[in-house]
Every structure is written in structure tokens, then in C-alpha cells.
Write an enzyme that holds these catalytic residues in place. Structure first.
Site, PDB file in Angstrom:
ATOM      1  N   CYS A 173     -38.941 -63.401  74.201  1.00 15.96           N
ATOM      2  CA  CYS A 173     -38.750 -63.579  72.689  1.00 15.96           C
ATOM      3  C   CYS A 173     -37.141 -64.085  72.233  1.00 15.96           C
ATOM      4  O   CYS A 173     -36.908 -64.554  71.011  1.00 15.96           O
ATOM      5  CB  CYS A 173     -38.845 -62.333  72.215  1.00 15.96           C
ATOM      6  SG  CYS A 173     -37.571 -61.014  72.581  1.00 15.96           S
ATOM      7  N   CYS A 182     -20.176 -80.315  79.809  1.00 12.28           N
ATOM      8  CA  CYS A 182     -20.301 -81.758  79.460  1.00 12.28           C
ATOM      9  C   CYS A 182     -21.622 -82.087  78.803  1.00 12.28           C
ATOM     10  O   CYS A 182     -22.853 -81.587  79.149  1.00 12.28           O
ATOM     11  CB  CYS A 182     -20.187 -82.444  80.504  1.00 12.28           C
ATOM     12  SG  CYS A 182     -20.553 -84.383  80.375  1.00 12.28           S
ATOM     13  N   CYS A 236     -17.642 -80.161  68.421  1.00 10.54           N
ATOM     14  CA  CYS A 236     -19.099 -80.256  67.991  1.00 10.54           C
ATOM     15  C   CYS A 236     -20.101 -80.202  69.124  1.00 10.54           C
ATOM     16  O   CYS A 236     -21.160 -80.170  69.097  1.00 10.54           O
ATOM     17  CB  CYS A 236     -19.242 -81.623  67.410  1.00 10.54           C
ATOM     18  SG  CYS A 236     -18.322 -82.029  65.559  1.00 10.54           S
ATOM     19  N   CYS A 295     -38.703 -62.056  86.899  1.00 12.34           N
ATOM     20  CA  CYS A 295     -38.361 -61.223  85.841  1.00 12.34           C
ATOM     21  C   CYS A 295     -38.009 -61.996  84.502  1.00 12.34           C
ATOM     22  O   CYS A 295     -37.346 -62.862  84.544  1.00 12.34           O
ATOM     23  CB  CYS A 295     -37.591 -60.115  86.061  1.00 12.34           C
ATOM     24  SG  CYS A 295     -36.908 -59.060  84.934  1.00 12.34           S
ATOM     25  N   CYS A 314     -36.445 -57.330 106.833  1.00 12.28           N
ATOM     26  CA  CYS A 314     -37.749 -57.856 107.312  1.00 12.28           C
ATOM     27  C   CYS A 314     -38.362 -56.926 108.181  1.00 12.28           C
ATOM     28  O   CYS A 314     -39.682 -57.057 108.633  1.00 12.28           O
ATOM     29  CB  CYS A 314     -37.508 -59.342 107.958  1.00 12.28           C
ATOM     30  SG  CYS A 314     -36.432 -59.221 109.282  1.00 12.28           S
TER      31      CYS A 314
END
EC number: 2.3.2.31
Length: 398
Positions: free
Chosen positions: A349, A246, A282, A334, A162
Site C-alpha cells: 500500500c 543523479c 528540483c 516480505c 545448512c
């Protein structure tokens, strides 16, 4: 370390406060220390002020000499149980045996300190928080520094982050591995941002990759940030390929698939936090009486909740990590983002890091045009160099 947990029942517990000071004034190195021994209610029982005349002494040596003197006095007073109140992280680690001294002079002083501690029934090292350290100054350091022989002005430092040049030396933070220094407030803000980003907590100095530790910085942070850091440390111990989240959208707790496998048989697992069962294969809530293949056959399309999530993601321009499928929202900063699983990709993208040209200043980057522009610029520099050379030659022979 809490004093109450280690205090023998019915035994009076005393506190030892100590502080060493070193300063350079009028081309002379001045050093001194103060010691205060207080009772249970922080009432001052003993104080000591000593000046040291040694042009080669260091601050760490003075601090250990102060501690040694305080322990000697505690033994002389017949004290059996005492807390060693440290406001210096490295001294705390030395006394606890966490760190090993590198200098011979420090090793000798530490040996004396540990030897004196054997004469006490218990001597508990306690690392003071910032508030406790201020209290220690109130009833110990201030009580003795006014009578100390040396007159030490408040030392000011400049923060490299700073650029504040009016910061007290005791409010500065030094990174152990790199030695870079900045004020405690900048360190606190830096750590908070890193925790919220899920990034590695490194030195705040530009391009410095030295890692900070929670042990070293814990006293600067709020309990909430300390808890976040503790959880982050635990999460980082789980290998990326072993991580499972979870599926409950209100939970999303990170777990180790290996540890879960040891507690269950088959593919059914239960979240360690919310307790909801789910299929580890799954990655969805548990499908009762259905195998994984049967579930996929009966549910080829996304569920209603999945559809809502997809629509919301499209509306908010969220991106899904290709590795762990976690949804990510970029509010600012960014476009190269790091998922909590460690995978880095382009937010614009969705491509993996390095596989696209976004973030280089133009979204419609044309490599041919870019190369042509670079060649033109180089040619322009060559022309300027030739012209300057001709002018210098003309001046030399004219």
C-alpha cells in the site's frame, strides 16, 4: 598488503609460512607446529617440526610460538627481508597492530614476535587468500606435517545454517562479536543476498544483530562483491537527509549534497560519476536559463520520460519511496521493504512501516473480527482448563 609494493629493489624476498595444530585425542590434548621458509619461487629452504606437551595450551598460543620460531630461524639464516604469510585473521591483525591481545600469555608472545622483527630490515605481514592458503599447505604445511610428531585427524564441524556435519574445521567461519559459527559458503551466500538487498550485513545466525566487517570477510568474497561492499560502506557514511541521487536514469549515483555544495555555487550540480549537470533543488536534469520556479511553471506536468516511467511502474506494480522518490521493484519476499535511503515502508500500500496491517497473514484484516476471534479462542482455552480441573478433582476424591 602487496609484497611487490614493499619489496626493496634488487633485494631477495623470502616467505615465512607457519601453522599451529591442537587436537584432543584419547582424552589427551596434543599440540604441535610446523614452519617453512621459502625463497622467491616458493622453493623450500628450511622446515621445522615441533611437538608441544602442554595440556593447557591454546591454538592461538601455538600459532604465535610457530611464528616466533620461524622469525628466530630467519634471523639465524641471515635473512633481511621476509614476508610473514598469515592464514589466521586475528594473528594478522595482532602483528599489524590493528588488534590488541586480551590474554597476558598472548601479549607476552606477541611482544617476543615484535622484538625479533626488529632484527630484520623488513618483515611484511601478508594475509593469504583462500587459494594462496591452499598453496601454502601444498609446499609448506604438507611438507612438514607428515613428519610432525603428533598425528592429528581431520576435525569435522557442523554448520548451524545448512546443517552439514562433514565440514573441515578450517572451512568454518566464526563471527567475532557473537561467536556463532557456520561454514564459509553459507557466510558468502548470506553476504551476497544482504548486499543485493541493501540491508545491514549482520551475523547469519537467526536474530543475531552482530555486524560483519569487510576486513574479516573479504577473503571469502569475489572481487565484485568486495567492491559492492566497499561502495555500500561509503554510501552508509552519507546521512540520509544529505543524500542526493543523479537524475540520469542510466546512472542514479548516490552523492552527498554537502560535498557537492562545496564544489558549486547555486543549485547547479554535476554528477561525480556520469558528469551530467542537474538541479539539486528540483532533482531533475539542469534547466538552462530557467530558475526553479520558472521551470516548475513551464513544466507543471511530468515529462514524457516521467510519464513512461509512471506507466511502466503501474504496469509492473512498482512502488516509489516517499522519502527519496526512488522506484523499487519487489520480485519476491516480505512486503516490508527497506529503500536504499533507509526508509522502510509497505510495498502493498506504500504506507510507512507500522502504519498498516498488511503482511500479518491477511490483506483484508478486520480488527473487530480479529479481536472477536482472539476472545473466542481464549474463552475456549478457559473452558478446557475448567473441564480438566473437574476431571482431576473427580479422580482424586473417587
Amino acid at each position: 598488503m602487496e609484497e611487490d609494493d614493499l619489496n626493496p629493489a634488487g633485494k631477495p624476498l623470502y616467505r615465512l609460512y607457519f601453522k599451529g595444530l591442537v587436537t584432543e585425542e584419547k582424552e589427551m590434548l596434543l599440540a604441535g607446529f610446523g614452519v617453512a621458509i621459502c625463497g622467491d619461487k616458493d622453493d623450500l629452504l628450511f622446515d621445522l617440526k615441533v611437538s608441544i606437551h602442554d595440556p593447557t595450551i591454546t591454538l592461538l598460543e601455538v600459532e604465535l610460538i610457530a611464528l616466533k620460531s620461524g622469525l628466530n630461524q630467519a634471523v639465524s639464516l641471515g635473512i633481511n627481508h621476509i614476508s610473514i604469510c598469515c592464514d589466521h585473521e586475528y594473528i594478522f591483525e595482532l602483528v599489524m597492530g590493528i588488534s590488541t591481545p586480551k590474554q597476558e600469555s598472548i601479549a607476552l608472545l606477541l611482544r617476543d614476535v615484535q622484538g625479533i622483527r626488529k632484527y630484520l630490515t623488513s618483515s611484511i605481514p601478508v594475509m593469504l587468500t583462500q587459494n594462496q592458503s591452499n598453496l601454502a599447505y601444498d609446499f609448506a604445511i604438507e611438507a612438514i606435517s607428515s613428519e610432525i610428531i603428533i598425528d592429528i585427524p581431520a576435525q569435522k564441524e557442523t554448520c548451524n545454517i545448512c546443517l552439514n556435519d562433514d565440514i573441515n574445521a578450517d572451512q568454518m567461519f566464526s563471527v567475532d562479536k557473537s561467536g556463532h559459527m557456520c561454514c564459509s559458503e553459507c557466510v558468502k551466500r548470506h553476504i551476497e543476498v544482504r548486499l543485493l538487498e541493501g540491508s545491514l550485513i549482520t551475523c547469519p545466525h537467526y536474530r543475531c544483530n552482530s555486524l560483519l566487517t569487510s576486513v574479516r570477510c573479504g577473503n571469502l568474497l569475489t572481487p565484485k562483491l568486495n567492491k559492492m561492499w566497499e561502495q555500500k560502506t561509503k554510501d552508509e557514511l552519507i546521512p540520509v537527509m544529505d543524500r542526493v541521487y543523479c537524475p540520469n536514469p542510466r546512472c542514479s549515483t548516490l552523492m552527498s549534497e554537502t560535498e557537492l555544495s562545496g564544489l558549486n555555487i547555486g543549485v547547479r550540480r554535476c554528477c561525480v560519476k556520469c558528469g551530467e549537470p542537474f538541479c539539486v533543488k528540483c532533482k531533475v536534469s539542469w534547466h538552462n536559463n530557467l530558475s526553479c520556479d520558472e521551470y516548475k511553471t513551464l513544466h507543471p506536468n511530468p515529462t514524457e520520460n516521467d510519464g513512461r516511467l509512471r506507466d511502466l511502474a503501474n504496469e509492473k506494480s512498482w512502488r516509489q519511496c516517499s522519502k527519496c522518490k526512488h522506484m523499487i521493484e519487489l520480485s519476491s519476499g516480505c512486503i516490508s521493504v527497506v529503500c536504499r535511503c533507509g526508509h522502510t515502508f509497505c510495498y502493498q500500500c506504500g504506507a510507512d512501516a507500522g502504519d498498516c496491517f498488511h503482511g500479518l497473514g491477511r490483506d483484508d484484516l478486520d480488527l473487530t473480527q480479529c479481536c472477536g476471534s482472539c476472545c473466542c479462542f481464549v474463552f475456549f482455552l478457559v473452558i478446557i482448563a475448567i473441564v480438566v480441573t473437574i476431571i482431576l478433582l473427580v479422580r482424586r476424591f473417587s
